[in-house]
Design a protein around this motif. Structure first.
Motif, PDB file in Angstrom:
ATOM      1  N   TYR A 183      38.584  40.244  49.365  1.00  0.00           N
ATOM      2  CA  TYR A 183      38.806  38.913  48.800  1.00  0.00           C
ATOM      3  C   TYR A 183      39.696  38.075  49.712  1.00  0.00           C
ATOM      4  CZ  TYR A 183      36.903  40.751  44.382  1.00  0.00           C
ATOM      5  OH  TYR A 183      36.091  41.300  43.422  1.00  0.00           O
ATOM      6  N   ILE A 184      40.725  38.687  50.274  1.00  0.00           N
ATOM      7  CA  ILE A 184      41.618  37.968  51.178  1.00  0.00           C
ATOM      8  C   ILE A 184      40.852  37.482  52.404  1.00  0.00           C
ATOM      9  CG2 ILE A 184      43.615  38.215  52.717  1.00  0.00           C
ATOM     10  CD1 ILE A 184      44.802  40.156  50.638  1.00  0.00           C
ATOM     11  N   PHE A 185      40.045  38.360  52.983  1.00  0.00           N
ATOM     12  CA  PHE A 185      39.258  38.003  54.164  1.00  0.00           C
ATOM     13  C   PHE A 185      38.261  36.899  53.842  1.00  0.00           C
ATOM     14  CE2 PHE A 185      35.192  38.628  56.394  1.00  0.00           C
ATOM     15  CZ  PHE A 185      35.594  38.331  57.693  1.00  0.00           C
ATOM     16  N   GLN A 186      37.569  37.023  52.707  1.00  0.00           N
ATOM     17  CA  GLN A 186      36.557  36.040  52.358  1.00  0.00           C
ATOM     18  C   GLN A 186      37.168  34.682  52.041  1.00  0.00           C
ATOM     19  OE1 GLN A 186      33.720  37.385  49.441  1.00  0.00           O
ATOM     20  NE2 GLN A 186      33.056  39.113  50.679  1.00  0.00           N
ATOM     21  N   ALA A 187      38.313  34.677  51.369  1.00  0.00           N
ATOM     22  CA  ALA A 187      38.980  33.409  51.062  1.00  0.00           C
ATOM     23  C   ALA A 187      39.356  32.680  52.345  1.00  0.00           C
ATOM     24  CB  ALA A 187      40.226  33.657  50.210  1.00  0.00           C
ATOM     25  N   ARG A 188      39.865  33.427  53.317  1.00  0.00           N
ATOM     26  CA  ARG A 188      40.228  32.820  54.599  1.00  0.00           C
ATOM     27  C   ARG A 188      38.982  32.287  55.313  1.00  0.00           C
ATOM     28  NH1 ARG A 188      42.090  36.935  56.945  1.00  0.00           N
ATOM     29  NH2 ARG A 188      44.196  36.771  56.112  1.00  0.00           N
ATOM     30  N   THR A 189      37.895  33.035  55.237  1.00  0.00           N
ATOM     31  CA  THR A 189      36.635  32.587  55.849  1.00  0.00           C
ATOM     32  C   THR A 189      36.167  31.273  55.241  1.00  0.00           C
ATOM     33  OG1 THR A 189      35.965  34.880  56.308  1.00  0.00           O
ATOM     34  CG2 THR A 189      34.229  33.215  56.275  1.00  0.00           C
ATOM     35  N   ILE A 190      36.247  31.168  53.921  1.00  0.00           N
ATOM     36  CA  ILE A 190      35.840  29.941  53.217  1.00  0.00           C
ATOM     37  C   ILE A 190      36.732  28.770  53.606  1.00  0.00           C
ATOM     38  CG2 ILE A 190      35.682  28.841  50.947  1.00  0.00           C
ATOM     39  CD1 ILE A 190      34.959  31.667  49.840  1.00  0.00           C
ATOM     40  N   GLU A 191      38.046  28.989  53.587  1.00  0.00           N
ATOM     41  CA  GLU A 191      38.992  27.912  53.894  1.00  0.00           C
ATOM     42  C   GLU A 191      38.852  27.433  55.335  1.00  0.00           C
ATOM     43  OE1 GLU A 191      42.648  29.767  52.846  1.00  0.00           O
ATOM     44  OE2 GLU A 191      41.966  30.114  50.795  1.00  0.00           O
ATOM     45  N   ASP A 192      38.693  28.373  56.263  1.00  0.00           N
ATOM     46  CA  ASP A 192      38.494  27.999  57.672  1.00  0.00           C
ATOM     47  C   ASP A 192      37.188  27.232  57.839  1.00  0.00           C
ATOM     48  OD1 ASP A 192      40.864  29.236  58.282  1.00  0.00           O
ATOM     49  OD2 ASP A 192      39.934  31.051  59.140  1.00  0.00           O
ATOM     50  N   GLY A 193      36.159  27.682  57.122  1.00  0.00           N
ATOM     51  CA  GLY A 193      34.874  27.000  57.196  1.00  0.00           C
ATOM     52  C   GLY A 193      34.950  25.577  56.666  1.00  0.00           C
ATOM     53  N   ALA A 194      35.693  25.384  55.574  1.00  0.00           N
ATOM     54  CA  ALA A 194      35.844  24.047  54.999  1.00  0.00           C
ATOM     55  C   ALA A 194      36.552  23.115  55.974  1.00  0.00           C
ATOM     56  CB  ALA A 194      36.626  24.130  53.689  1.00  0.00           C
ATOM     57  N   GLU A 195      37.519  23.623  56.710  1.00  0.00           N
ATOM     58  CA  GLU A 195      38.233  22.805  57.696  1.00  0.00           C
ATOM     59  C   GLU A 195      37.336  22.442  58.871  1.00  0.00           C
ATOM     60  OE1 GLU A 195      41.961  24.252  59.033  1.00  0.00           O
ATOM     61  OE2 GLU A 195      42.827  24.439  57.028  1.00  0.00           O
ATOM     62  N   ARG A 196      36.524  23.395  59.331  1.00  0.00           N
ATOM     63  CA  ARG A 196      35.670  23.154  60.490  1.00  0.00           C
ATOM     64  C   ARG A 196      34.372  22.442  60.122  1.00  0.00           C
ATOM     65  NH1 ARG A 196      36.687  28.596  61.496  1.00  0.00           N
ATOM     66  NH2 ARG A 196      34.567  29.016  60.820  1.00  0.00           N
ATOM     67  N   GLY A 197      33.975  22.581  58.862  1.00  0.00           N
ATOM     68  CA  GLY A 197      32.711  21.997  58.439  1.00  0.00           C
ATOM     69  C   GLY A 197      31.542  22.933  58.585  1.00  0.00           C
ATOM     70  N   ALA A 198      31.812  24.178  58.937  1.00  0.00           N
ATOM     71  CA  ALA A 198      30.735  25.169  59.084  1.00  0.00           C
ATOM     72  C   ALA A 198      31.319  26.565  58.881  1.00  0.00           C
ATOM     73  CB  ALA A 198      30.092  25.068  60.462  1.00  0.00           C
TER      74      ALA A 198
END
Length: 338
Positions: A183-198
């Motif tokens: 969950y920690i890894f996936q949350a970071r993946t989502i948040e980073d993706g939202a910042e980058r747009g992908a």
């Protein structure tokens, strides 16, 4: 209401918030006048400042639930700080399960929404207050989404550990519940993706990761901190809904269904330039409640798109501590806000 740094406090000033010790014992009541010894004691708490009432300002209302929420935060922040210290120094968990259980017991089974009031954070306790807030939000969202018991436990645990304990320690301590780290890894993946747009990679996202990402982003954006202006709940939820490729709508709506945002008594700004007061919440469409415009005392039902489709809420008019002050009983007497 004003925020005063610790070195600006003076005897005779009235407190806008209650102050508790680490055991949840009330030390200073709201509306009480602080003394010179009291200021010295408050300085030892590590707070960067306090909310102080103006000389003639009435003390804003707080429900028993609001008061309990602040007490719960204080007690469990200290518990979390102690627990993290033991984990880092002794390599073992002592009270993590107890803290997780307390959060789920108090906030993981609610049918009603709560006022999610932010507190100011000191440099020493900022990451712990953030982790606790994310855990509380996650517990409420898990309940709205009807997650299984074991999933709820893992999400709340992940919220408390993230940013406080190194991931290699998390992996070792929670080897029997690997979803905590996932969950920690996936949350970071989502948040980073939202910042980058992908989104990077091809990760099959789990509900726990999505919940953690939404709760973490919401608390980060709305957090009170000295020297920076927080986003309002309205602006934050609009941001989350604008990025549904990363923050799924059903998860964001689980957050909306857990906390009070545009409820009776909240003052808002409209895109017409007018200021207005929310009279009735719109449970099916958060951003289109019934409001009373201060320009001409006009009642506007924003749910009626045929008549008011072009009028929108821009943002909340908020007091310094993000709490909105209104006599809710008066609204009910006139048939609103029930």
């Amino acid at each position: 209401m004003q925020f005063k740094k610790i070195d600006e406090l003076k005897p005779g000033m009235r407190l806008a918030r209650p102050i508790y010790n680490k055991n949840g014992v009330l030390l200073f009541e709201r509306d009480s006048k602080i003394t010179a010894p009291g200021i010295a004691n408050i300085s030892n708490f590590g707070l960067i400042g306090l909310f102080i009432l103006e000389p003639a300002e009435p003390c804003p209302p707080m429900s028993p639930e609001d008061v309990e929420f602040e007490r719960f935060q204080t007690v469990n922040v200290f518990s979390l700080m102690d627990e993290v210290e033991k984990i880092l120094t002794q390599g073992k968990s002592v009270k993590t399960q107890i803290i997780v259980s307390n959060i789920i017991k108090n906030y993981g089974h609610l049918e009603n929404k709560i006022n999610f009031n932010q507190n100011l954070r000191s440099e020493e306790d900022a990451k712990f207050k953030h982790a606790l807030n994310v855990a509380i939000l996650a517990a409420m969202m898990c309940n709205k989404l009807n997650l299984k018991v074991e999933e709820r436990l893992d999400v709340v645990t992940a919220a408390l550990m993230r940013g406080n304990v190194p991931e290699e320690v998390i992996e070792k301590m929670f080897s029997s519940t690997p979803n905590v780290k996932r969950y920690i890894f996936q949350a970071r993946t989502i948040e980073d993706g939202a910042e980058r747009g992908a989104m990077e990679g091809n990760v099959k996202l789990m509900d726990g990761g999505k919940i953690l990402a939404v709760a973490n982003t919401f608390d980060n954006m709305t957090a009170m901190s000295y020297g920076s202006e927080p986003e309002s709940e309205v602006a934050t939820i609009k941001y989350l809904l604008s990025k549904q490729d990363f923050f799924p709508k059903n998860v964001v709506m689980a957050l909306v269904d857990s906390i009070n945002v545009l409820v009776p008594g909240v003052c808002v700004e409209l895109n017409t330039g007018a200021k207005a007061l929310v009279l009735n919440e719109n449970r099916s469409d958060l951003f289109r409640p019934m409001v009373l415009s201060f320009n001409g005392n006009e009642i506007i039902d924003l749910s009626n798109r045929n008549a008011y489709g072009e009028i929108e809420i821009v943002d909340i008019m908020k007091t310094m501590d993000n709490r909105h002050v209104i006599d809710s009983d008066a609204l009910k007497q006139f048939g609103f806000g029930g």
